[in-house]
Design a protein around this motif. Sequence first.
Motif, PDB file in Angstrom:
ATOM      1  N   ASN A 293       0.837  -1.197   0.000  1.00 43.72           N
ATOM      2  CA  ASN A 293       0.000   0.000   0.000  1.00 43.72           C
ATOM      3  C   ASN A 293       0.873   1.248   0.000  1.00 43.72           C
ATOM      4  O   ASN A 293       0.626   2.191  -0.754  1.00 43.72           O
ATOM      5  CB  ASN A 293      -0.950   0.003   1.208  1.00 43.72           C
ATOM      6  CG  ASN A 293      -1.900   1.200   1.183  1.00 43.72           C
ATOM      7  OD1 ASN A 293      -2.376   1.603   0.127  1.00 43.72           O
ATOM      8  ND2 ASN A 293      -2.157   1.781   2.349  1.00 43.72           N
ATOM      9  N   ASP A 294       1.917   1.248   0.820  1.00 41.43           N
ATOM     10  CA  ASP A 294       2.805   2.406   0.979  1.00 41.43           C
ATOM     11  C   ASP A 294       4.190   2.100   0.399  1.00 41.43           C
ATOM     12  O   ASP A 294       5.052   1.648   1.126  1.00 41.43           O
ATOM     13  CB  ASP A 294       2.925   2.743   2.471  1.00 41.43           C
ATOM     14  CG  ASP A 294       3.735   3.989   2.731  1.00 41.43           C
ATOM     15  OD1 ASP A 294       3.961   4.768   1.794  1.00 41.43           O
ATOM     16  OD2 ASP A 294       4.151   4.179   3.897  1.00 41.43           O
ATOM     17  N   MET A 358      -0.286   5.957  -1.125  1.00 40.84           N
ATOM     18  CA  MET A 358      -1.207   5.153  -0.325  1.00 40.84           C
ATOM     19  C   MET A 358      -2.643   5.366  -0.804  1.00 40.84           C
ATOM     20  O   MET A 358      -3.374   6.179  -0.257  1.00 40.84           O
ATOM     21  CB  MET A 358      -1.074   5.457   1.171  1.00 40.84           C
ATOM     22  CG  MET A 358       0.314   5.215   1.725  1.00 40.84           C
ATOM     23  SD  MET A 358       0.473   5.526   3.499  1.00 40.84           S
ATOM     24  CE  MET A 358      -0.524   4.186   4.185  1.00 40.84           C
ATOM     25  N   SER A 361      -5.621   1.816   1.096  1.00 43.75           N
ATOM     26  CA  SER A 361      -5.556   1.459   2.520  1.00 43.75           C
ATOM     27  C   SER A 361      -6.697   0.515   2.893  1.00 43.75           C
ATOM     28  O   SER A 361      -7.833   0.690   2.435  1.00 43.75           O
ATOM     29  CB  SER A 361      -5.618   2.725   3.378  1.00 43.75           C
ATOM     30  OG  SER A 361      -4.565   3.601   3.039  1.00 43.75           O
ATOM     31  N   ALA A 364      -9.921   2.274   4.432  1.00 44.61           N
ATOM     32  CA  ALA A 364      -9.698   3.522   3.701  1.00 44.61           C
ATOM     33  C   ALA A 364     -10.744   4.595   3.954  1.00 44.61           C
ATOM     34  O   ALA A 364     -11.904   4.317   4.257  1.00 44.61           O
ATOM     35  CB  ALA A 364      -9.635   3.227   2.207  1.00 44.61           C
ATOM     36  N   ASP A 453      -4.736   2.394   7.906  1.00 43.60           N
ATOM     37  CA  ASP A 453      -3.891   1.262   7.512  1.00 43.60           C
ATOM     38  C   ASP A 453      -3.208   0.698   8.755  1.00 43.60           C
ATOM     39  O   ASP A 453      -2.164   1.196   9.187  1.00 43.60           O
ATOM     40  CB  ASP A 453      -2.837   1.686   6.488  1.00 43.60           C
ATOM     41  CG  ASP A 453      -2.082   0.482   5.923  1.00 43.60           C
ATOM     42  OD1 ASP A 453      -2.217  -0.619   6.481  1.00 43.60           O
ATOM     43  OD2 ASP A 453      -1.367   0.645   4.918  1.00 43.60           O
ATOM     44  N   TYR A 456       0.570  -0.032   8.531  1.00 42.70           N
ATOM     45  CA  TYR A 456       1.437   1.064   8.114  1.00 42.70           C
ATOM     46  C   TYR A 456       2.856   0.865   8.621  1.00 42.70           C
ATOM     47  O   TYR A 456       3.081   0.627   9.804  1.00 42.70           O
ATOM     48  CB  TYR A 456       0.854   2.371   8.656  1.00 42.70           C
ATOM     49  CG  TYR A 456       1.679   3.600   8.392  1.00 42.70           C
ATOM     50  CD1 TYR A 456       1.876   4.063   7.094  1.00 42.70           C
ATOM     51  CD2 TYR A 456       2.227   4.317   9.439  1.00 42.70           C
ATOM     52  CE1 TYR A 456       2.616   5.208   6.858  1.00 42.70           C
ATOM     53  CE2 TYR A 456       2.961   5.468   9.217  1.00 42.70           C
ATOM     54  CZ  TYR A 456       3.164   5.903   7.923  1.00 42.70           C
ATOM     55  OH  TYR A 456       3.895   7.047   7.698  1.00 42.70           O
ATOM     56  N   ASP A 461       2.116  -4.901   5.521  1.00 42.39           N
ATOM     57  CA  ASP A 461       1.722  -4.094   4.357  1.00 42.39           C
ATOM     58  C   ASP A 461       2.028  -4.903   3.092  1.00 42.39           C
ATOM     59  O   ASP A 461       3.003  -4.661   2.384  1.00 42.39           O
ATOM     60  CB  ASP A 461       2.470  -2.761   4.351  1.00 42.39           C
ATOM     61  CG  ASP A 461       2.010  -1.844   3.213  1.00 42.39           C
ATOM     62  OD1 ASP A 461       1.034  -2.190   2.520  1.00 42.39           O
ATOM     63  OD2 ASP A 461       2.650  -0.791   3.019  1.00 42.39           O
TER      64      ASP A 461
END
Length: 493
Positions: A293-294, A358, A361, A364, A453, A456, A461
């Motif tokens: 995601n990140d 991102m 998430s 989200a 998230d 995170y 992740d």
Amino acid sequence: MRLLHRNRGRRALTALVATAVAAPVLIAATPADAHSGNDRQHRKAERLARQLERESSAKGAYRHLKAFQGIADANGGNRAAGTPGHEASSAYVYKLLKQAGYRVSYQDFTIWDAKTTTEKLSVLSPDPRELKVTAGRLSPSTPAAGIQAQIAVAKVSDKPGCTPDDYTSDTFTGKIALIKRGVCSYAEKQAAAAKAGAIGAIIYNHSGTAPARPRFDKPADGKIPTAGISLADGEALTAAAKKGPVKLSLTIQQQHIPKTTRNVIAETRGGDANHVVSLGSHLDSVPEGPGINDNGSGSAGLLEVALKLARHTQHPTNKVRFAWWSGEELGLLGSDFYVKQLTPEQRKKIALYLNFDMIASPNAAELVYDGDDSDHTGSGPGPKGSAEIEKLITDYLDRKHKPHEGTDFDGRSDYGPFIEAGIPAGGTFTGAEGIKTAAQAEKFGGKAGVAYDPNYHAKGDNLKNIDLKYFDTNIDVIAHAVGIYAHDLSSLG
């Protein structure tokens, strides 16, 4: 996304053929002709936007997420800047863009790795004990025996420890400064303390139970040994110092190792180079996980739209430039390097910058950067044109009946250097470690009281922990913005 102070399974890409469009003959236009021309450009932009929205999808971009996950799995579980995982991710993106017909380049720059061998903080008096501490990344080391000194507490103002006035309530010469986290950077805080005469800095967190994690962009930024502690420990030391002298022992031993990493920059072969539409996402993860995601999500979404754009044209009206930044997690290093090496003339040619960090998430919220500061939260508005970018995105989401709300330009992602350079910016974000409210859960679904998230900056992740529905929505946002701005910048004013 950086903290504030954010292959296996690879499929071969079918080569894409770029379609060249002959340049029109320019003739003098009457006002009516100009109006008609603007209408034609707008229709052309709307047509391309619809095509890109129709062809770009989470399903298509998911193959890139799978590739990023496979790269991380094969390289120690991450894709952090300066590691083989990031190098392989960059090569993957570069290859696909090159095959699609873009002008693609690498932009190399130096980053620094920090290897901490000792991080120790003790209260020597009046109540001896050990404290949990985190050495600042790229902090200067103390002598091997550490430094022993009394603390001096910086004033907790609206900008704690950021200005000389915060160091006038005590004598800091030869002491260890105790400073609250927030507002300005760690580097600014410890530099101000050093200027006041402090020989070390302890920065305590402004929330939560974890120690603050000071970090500097490069070793030269560190003026004095700096470490982080928790909010509770910081407040306890502050309270004790009000009653009498508090003496600490701080030991930091750290090696600083230079590494090379790279941005990937791709631009259309045609388009007016005096009007550049720029978009970016950071490609690096944190060392703790694969960063799907990140920010595999933003990177994959941008790549999906870029490849679809190449199917239609390499000669839009305006030049379109895509970037996959490195070093974001170390302090926006890649985007900052890129912006700073631009000449003033080159900066003026960038019409806008769109950032996607991102966008999938698992809990989200659909957040749009608040270009006009209509939310009156945190930082002020972006540069002129940012409000219009926000409006283009929110109008699109409204037409699609997608709920949304604003999010502050807080400097946590790669739009930061562009805003500082006066370039209008915008984009979307689905949340990081912030906690979803009950009102947001009602609006967006998901769970109230839980982070947007929960994985995170962590090992979790991964491919299993993304929201494909929001991923798809935000890819549509990218597609719409690219389609419109590729041919029509008139909405910027």
